[in-house]
Design an enzyme around this catalytic site. Sequence first.
Site, PDB file in Angstrom:
ATOM      1  N   ASP A   1      19.398  42.973 100.436  1.00 49.85           N
ATOM      2  CA  ASP A   1      20.414  43.853  99.682  1.00 49.85           C
ATOM      3  C   ASP A   1      19.903  43.337  97.888  1.00 49.85           C
ATOM      4  O   ASP A   1      19.003  44.137  97.554  1.00 49.85           O
ATOM      5  CB  ASP A   1      21.076  44.289  99.952  1.00 49.85           C
ATOM      6  CG  ASP A   1      21.599  45.401 101.358  1.00 49.85           C
ATOM      7  OD1 ASP A   1      20.548  46.431 101.579  1.00 49.85           O
ATOM      8  OD2 ASP A   1      22.553  45.275 101.807  1.00 49.85           O
TER       9      ASP A   1
ATOM     10  N   ILE B   1      22.505  52.581  92.578  1.00 45.68           N
ATOM     11  CA  ILE B   1      21.624  52.903  93.972  1.00 45.68           C
ATOM     12  C   ILE B   1      21.488  53.419  94.914  1.00 45.68           C
ATOM     13  O   ILE B   1      20.735  53.240  96.286  1.00 45.68           O
ATOM     14  CB  ILE B   1      22.343  51.178  94.385  1.00 45.68           C
ATOM     15  CG1 ILE B   1      23.899  52.119  94.748  1.00 45.68           C
ATOM     16  CG2 ILE B   1      23.391  50.173  93.670  1.00 45.68           C
ATOM     17  CD1 ILE B   1      24.533  51.038  95.518  1.00 45.68           C
TER      18      ILE B   1
ATOM     19  N   ALA C   1      32.912  47.480  91.987  1.00 44.75           N
ATOM     20  CA  ALA C   1      33.294  46.003  92.941  1.00 44.75           C
ATOM     21  C   ALA C   1      34.131  46.051  94.168  1.00 44.75           C
ATOM     22  O   ALA C   1      34.303  45.088  94.719  1.00 44.75           O
ATOM     23  CB  ALA C   1      34.385  45.441  91.843  1.00 44.75           C
TER      24      ALA C   1
ATOM     25  N   GLY D   1      17.651  54.482  93.460  1.00 40.52           N
ATOM     26  CA  GLY D   1      17.962  53.132  94.622  1.00 40.52           C
ATOM     27  C   GLY D   1      16.578  53.372  95.726  1.00 40.52           C
ATOM     28  O   GLY D   1      17.278  52.661  96.904  1.00 40.52           O
TER      29      GLY D   1
ATOM     30  N   ALA E   1      28.441  46.782  97.406  1.00 40.18           N
ATOM     31  CA  ALA E   1      26.873  46.386  96.507  1.00 40.18           C
ATOM     32  C   ALA E   1      27.175  45.682  95.342  1.00 40.18           C
ATOM     33  O   ALA E   1      26.384  44.982  95.480  1.00 40.18           O
ATOM     34  CB  ALA E   1      26.629  47.713  96.287  1.00 40.18           C
TER      35      ALA E   1
ATOM     36  N   SER F   1      14.464  53.665 107.621  1.00 34.88           N
ATOM     37  CA  SER F   1      13.265  51.668 107.730  1.00 34.88           C
ATOM     38  C   SER F   1      12.461  52.556 109.343  1.00 34.88           C
ATOM     39  O   SER F   1      11.814  51.865 108.976  1.00 34.88           O
ATOM     40  CB  SER F   1      14.678  51.291 108.243  1.00 34.88           C
ATOM     41  OG  SER F   1      15.356  50.201 107.435  1.00 34.88           O
TER      42      SER F   1
ATOM     43  N   LYS G   1      27.672  45.117 109.022  1.00 33.32           N
ATOM     44  CA  LYS G   1      27.817  44.095 108.309  1.00 33.32           C
ATOM     45  C   LYS G   1      28.155  42.761 107.610  1.00 33.32           C
ATOM     46  O   LYS G   1      27.876  41.856 108.294  1.00 33.32           O
ATOM     47  CB  LYS G   1      27.439  44.826 106.568  1.00 33.32           C
ATOM     48  CG  LYS G   1      25.610  45.867 106.659  1.00 33.32           C
ATOM     49  CD  LYS G   1      25.649  45.741 104.801  1.00 33.32           C
ATOM     50  CE  LYS G   1      24.180  46.691 105.404  1.00 33.32           C
ATOM     51  NZ  LYS G   1      23.697  46.962 103.352  1.00 33.32           N
TER      52      LYS G   1
ATOM     53  N   THR H   1      23.438  47.827 109.494  1.00 28.71           N
ATOM     54  CA  THR H   1      23.356  48.616 108.491  1.00 28.71           C
ATOM     55  C   THR H   1      25.354  49.003 108.512  1.00 28.71           C
ATOM     56  O   THR H   1      26.023  48.335 109.059  1.00 28.71           O
ATOM     57  CB  THR H   1      22.357  49.920 107.967  1.00 28.71           C
ATOM     58  OG1 THR H   1      23.472  50.754 106.878  1.00 28.71           O
ATOM     59  CG2 THR H   1      23.221  50.629 109.378  1.00 28.71           C
TER      60      THR H   1
END
Length: 276
Positions: A103, A213, A125, A236, A128, A17, A66, A62
Amino acid sequence: MKKWFAVIGNPIAHSLSPYMHDIWLSEQHINASYIPIHVEEGKLADAIQSLKLLGCSGWNVTVPYKEAIIPYLDEIDDSAKGIGAVNTVVKTDDDRFVGYNTDGLGFIESLGPLDQTNRILILGAGGAARGIGHAFKQVGFSHIVIANRTYANAKRLVEELQLGQAITLEEAEATLGQFDIVVQTTPQGMKSSSATLPIQLSQIKEHAIIADIVYNPLVTPFLEEAKKYNVRTVNGLGMLVHQGAIAFKYWNGIKPNTEQMVERLTEQLGGNYVNR
């Protein structure tokens, strides 16, 4: 006064980033910088207080913070409320701090133009899958299926987000030809052998979009297997870039160039630009 932005996490040294945002800030001639901040375990409250006191204009969040950051914010947007996680914090003009989650929408934007009648299969599940499923629903998709090794977890996620259907991985493999978009979010996609992938892809629909991803490696074993068929594969990296671009626009009112950034980062990671 020069603005500054940040990304907080633990670990944080690997984050792409700062590289991405510094280029965008320079391209847009914005007098600002973007720095990575390593927040040690148990120090989140102190870190948030410091960011506020030192005049940070906004920051990304991150792992593993989160969810933990939510109590320290003045408000959270529906994008974060629906999944219980924040990855972007925006400082408002009246010095309030609002949490967003970019995201899922970033992932959807990375796929390019889509038909909302497309049938979507999400493998996994976890967090993400939750974020991506919620985002697909937010933008108007209705045919969303969650498949997971533990069916109860898939069912719980479908019920909480009010999505379409929960199925097992075996059912997903058997009905794979029904889906236009398949999104891989499980750790199994990183295994070294096609035999250990979450599902086998021999029944995949022609011209479907197969997405993972993960962006490092750029081509996961799951995508390597998908390349044997007449489909489009997406890693991703686009998700990373587009979620960052949405955050950048929240902070600066301008959407930066995502296409060039994906190409830059692909070169950084030693790969070829394959997501188109």
